[in-house]
Design a protein around this motif. Structure first.
Motif, short mmCIF file in Angstrom:
data_model
loop_
_atom_site.label_atom_id
_atom_site.label_comp_id
_atom_site.label_asym_id
_atom_site.label_seq_id
_atom_site.Cartn_x
_atom_site.Cartn_y
_atom_site.Cartn_z
N ASP A 159 1.51 -6.81 -15.49
CA ASP A 159 2.95 -6.65 -15.66
C ASP A 159 3.63 -6.43 -14.31
OD1 ASP A 159 2.99 -7.07 -18.34
OD2 ASP A 159 3.18 -4.96 -18.91
N TRP A 160 2.98 -5.71 -13.42
CA TRP A 160 3.54 -5.44 -12.11
C TRP A 160 3.71 -6.73 -11.32
CZ3 TRP A 160 1.64 -5.80 -7.03
CH2 TRP A 160 2.33 -5.06 -6.06
N VAL A 161 2.68 -7.60 -11.32
CA VAL A 161 2.78 -8.88 -10.63
C VAL A 161 3.89 -9.72 -11.23
CG1 VAL A 161 1.61 -11.08 -10.19
CG2 VAL A 161 0.39 -8.92 -9.83
N HIS A 162 3.94 -9.77 -12.56
CA HIS A 162 4.96 -10.60 -13.21
C HIS A 162 6.37 -10.11 -12.89
CE1 HIS A 162 6.36 -13.66 -15.90
NE2 HIS A 162 7.04 -12.78 -16.61
N ASP A 163 6.56 -8.79 -12.84
CA ASP A 163 7.88 -8.26 -12.47
C ASP A 163 8.25 -8.66 -11.05
OD1 ASP A 163 8.33 -7.10 -14.91
OD2 ASP A 163 7.67 -5.10 -14.31
N LYS A 164 7.26 -8.61 -10.14
CA LYS A 164 7.53 -9.00 -8.75
C LYS A 164 7.91 -10.48 -8.66
CE LYS A 164 6.43 -5.12 -6.58
NZ LYS A 164 7.45 -4.31 -5.84
N MET A 165 7.40 -11.30 -9.60
CA MET A 165 7.62 -12.73 -9.53
C MET A 165 8.82 -13.19 -10.36
SD MET A 165 5.43 -13.62 -7.37
CE MET A 165 5.75 -15.37 -7.46
N ARG A 211 0.81 -1.22 0.00
CA ARG A 211 0.00 0.00 0.00
C ARG A 211 0.84 1.26 0.00
NH1 ARG A 211 -4.03 -1.31 4.86
NH2 ARG A 211 -2.12 -2.39 5.57
N ALA A 212 2.08 1.18 0.46
CA ALA A 212 2.95 2.36 0.45
C ALA A 212 3.50 2.65 -0.93
CB ALA A 212 4.10 2.17 1.44
N GLU A 213 3.43 1.68 -1.83
CA GLU A 213 3.90 1.88 -3.20
C GLU A 213 2.80 2.53 -4.03
OE1 GLU A 213 5.57 -1.46 -5.17
OE2 GLU A 213 6.76 -2.11 -3.45
N ARG A 214 3.21 3.12 -5.12
CA ARG A 214 2.23 3.70 -6.04
C ARG A 214 1.43 2.58 -6.69
NH1 ARG A 214 3.67 7.83 -11.05
NH2 ARG A 214 1.51 8.19 -11.73
N ALA A 215 0.13 2.71 -6.67
CA ALA A 215 -0.73 1.66 -7.22
C ALA A 215 -0.41 1.44 -8.70
CB ALA A 215 -2.20 2.04 -7.05
N PRO A 216 -0.17 0.20 -9.11
CA PRO A 216 0.21 -0.05 -10.50
C PRO A 216 -0.98 0.14 -11.46
CG PRO A 216 -0.09 -2.12 -9.34
CD PRO A 216 -0.20 -1.04 -8.31
N ALA A 217 -0.71 0.77 -12.59
CA ALA A 217 -1.75 0.92 -13.62
C ALA A 217 -1.98 -0.40 -14.32
CB ALA A 217 -1.34 2.01 -14.62
N ASP A 218 -0.89 -1.12 -14.61
CA ASP A 218 -0.99 -2.43 -15.26
C ASP A 218 -0.63 -3.49 -14.22
OD1 ASP A 218 -0.61 -4.81 -16.70
OD2 ASP A 218 -0.05 -3.71 -18.51
N LEU A 219 -1.65 -4.03 -13.57
CA LEU A 219 -1.42 -4.96 -12.47
C LEU A 219 -0.74 -6.24 -12.95
CD1 LEU A 219 -1.81 -5.35 -9.44
CD2 LEU A 219 -4.03 -6.38 -9.92
#
Length: 461
Positions: free
Chosen positions: A99-105, A89-97
């Motif tokens: 790609d964001w999830v895949h980058d985290k993984m 929640r402290a991070e900026r909410a991702p516009a493209d969830l």
């Protein structure tokens, strides 16, 4: 802890063998939920599910035949995985969830998991913002597959729903995927020797050593690029299904035939080999072979190759008919079952060798080139009418949250750089590609996937 050894099934053993050169087989599935979620209740639901199901750890053990890696059943609550919490929640909410999830993984999909010391399945709960949560399951394919994972999640969601809403949901017993529902025709007996001889004869006509791979180049040694296409238009999907049915086939046949045409187009455009394409087609054995529900702990799937030459791909309808005929013949005659039986026999013979020697020996059998691999998971948590899935997903509301989407990473092997999984979820049709990073750059991976998808929809013209 129960120290009885559970034999690896063919796909699990194969995945361990294929992983040895350095290609990771750890994947994830990420379910996006919108609304209010109670993390404590989710923890309790997970504990309830895992208390009724075996989970696995792996370790090297000394047996009379030498060192062997065997999964070990874990009994009782101690040592069972729980939800790891991650608060974004402290991070900026991702516009493209997605790609964001895949980058985290990426740390998961680009590394080899040490099954001797690490649990092959883990659960995480991510808090994205006030309205979005992501439930992430990280798993090595020796522990579970997509179909089995949906069974576990259905129980998890049902227990959570009952805890927060006070009642058992109507969908508590829905199937994980549609291939597990209904009756299947009897499997015609095919002896393993007969299947081996026919496979050898096919190899003379379509030599696996000369299989044309999709052209690509890479600046990365490992990992894979995930590309997802999602279609929400029911009319478009009905059109594709009608087009497939007119030729006597299915959407799976349509996508496999289209990929053959796409690889040829792609390779010719890059001046690469475009002759023999040996395509792999995965078959879910759950409905066809009930024992597959309990044997081993990996994918209850088998498959067979559907080869083609350039001369057979001159006409789109001709290559579609080739795919349909070979797929139907293989399933009707039980080739997928026979292949699995042959693999189990080879595996039992291989137990006479130490682990390192067994992998070396079996690699010469299993490590054959495949141009493209296709798996159709079908409808996830399907609504069934008249014995057939409708395309609707039965699980929508989970407590006071609603299911919104699913992101996933699918496995691949070094000798199989391109693969696709078909999935129907929440009324949407998904085509999920995995393109090996050892062959494709990111821009090439997107271009190749776009070519396959365009060829699929060419059938509507």
């Amino acid at each position: 802890m129960n120290d009885s050894f559970v034999p690896l099934d063919l796909p699990s053993e194969g995945l361990l063998i294929w992983e040895q050169p350095g290609f990771p087989q750890t994947d994830y599935a990420a379910f996006v939920l919108l609304g209010r979620l109670d993390p404590g209740a989710m923890d309790d639901a997970l504990a309830g599910v895992l208390a009724t199901r075996p989970t696995f750890t792996s370790r090297l053990v000394w047996r009379r035949i030498g060192w062997s890696m065997r999964p070990v059943w874990i009994d009782g609550p101690p040592g069972r995985p729980g939800f790891a919490r991650r608060d974004f929640r402290a991070e900026r909410a991702p516009a493209d969830l997605e790609d964001w999830v895949h980058d985290k993984m990426k740390p998961v999909t680009t590394r080899i998991q040490d099954l001797a010391t690490e649990p092959p399945i883990a659960f995480e709960l991510w808090h994205i913002d006030d309205e979005r949560w992501v439930l992430v399951i990280v798993f090595h394919h020796v522990a579970t597959d997509g179909g089995g994972l949906y069974d576990v999640l259905r129980e998890l969601f049902a227990r959570y729903h009952e805890r927060v809403m006070g009642m058992r949901p109507s969908w508590a017993d829905v199937a994980g995927i549609h291939a597990q529902v209904g009756s299947s025709p009897p499997i015609a007996p095919v002896s393993t020797p007969r299947m081996v001889l026919r496979t050898l004869r096919m190899d003379q006509d379509y030599p696996g050593s000369q299989v044309a791979q999709p052209w690509g180049s890479s600046d990365r040694p490992s990992g894979r690029r995930m590309i997802r296409y999602r279609y929400d238009d029911p009319a478009l999907l009905r059109g594709l299904r009608r087009r497939a049915a007119r030729s006597g086939g299915s959407m799976t046949d349509l996508c496999l035939a289209a990929s053959k045409l796409a690889i040829e187009e792609w390779n010719r455009a890059h001046g690469a080999d475009a002759d023999v394409f040996l395509h792999g087609f995965a078959v879910n054995q759950r409905a066809r072979r009930p024992a597959a529900q309990i044997e081993g702990q990996g994918n209850p799937m088998s498959g067979f190759a559907i080869p083609s030459r350039a001369v057979e791909r001159r006409n789109p309808e001709t290559v579609l008919q080739l795919v349909i005929a070979r797929r139907k013949a293989g399933m009707d005659q039980g080739y997928d079952i026979a292949m699995s039986e042959m693999g189990r026999k080879l595996q039992r013979i291989g137990l006479a060798l130490p682990r390192s020697g067994r992998y070396t020996a079996l690699r010469t059998i299993f490590d054959r080139k495949i141009s493209f691999f296709l798996t159709n998971l079908g409808v996830v948590w399907p609504v069934i009418r008249d014995g057939r899935p409708t395309g609707e997903t039965a699980i929508r509301e989970v407590g006071r949250a609603v299911l919104h989407d699913v992101h996933s990473s699918v496995g691949g092997t070094a000798n199989n750089p391109a693969a696709m999984i078909l999935r129907t979820f929440l009324g949407r049709f998904y085509m999920v590609f995995t393109l090996g990073g050892q062959r494709f750059r990111d821009d090439e991976a997107r271009g190749f996937a776009d070519t396959v998808v365009r060829r699929v929809f060419d059938w509507l013209d």
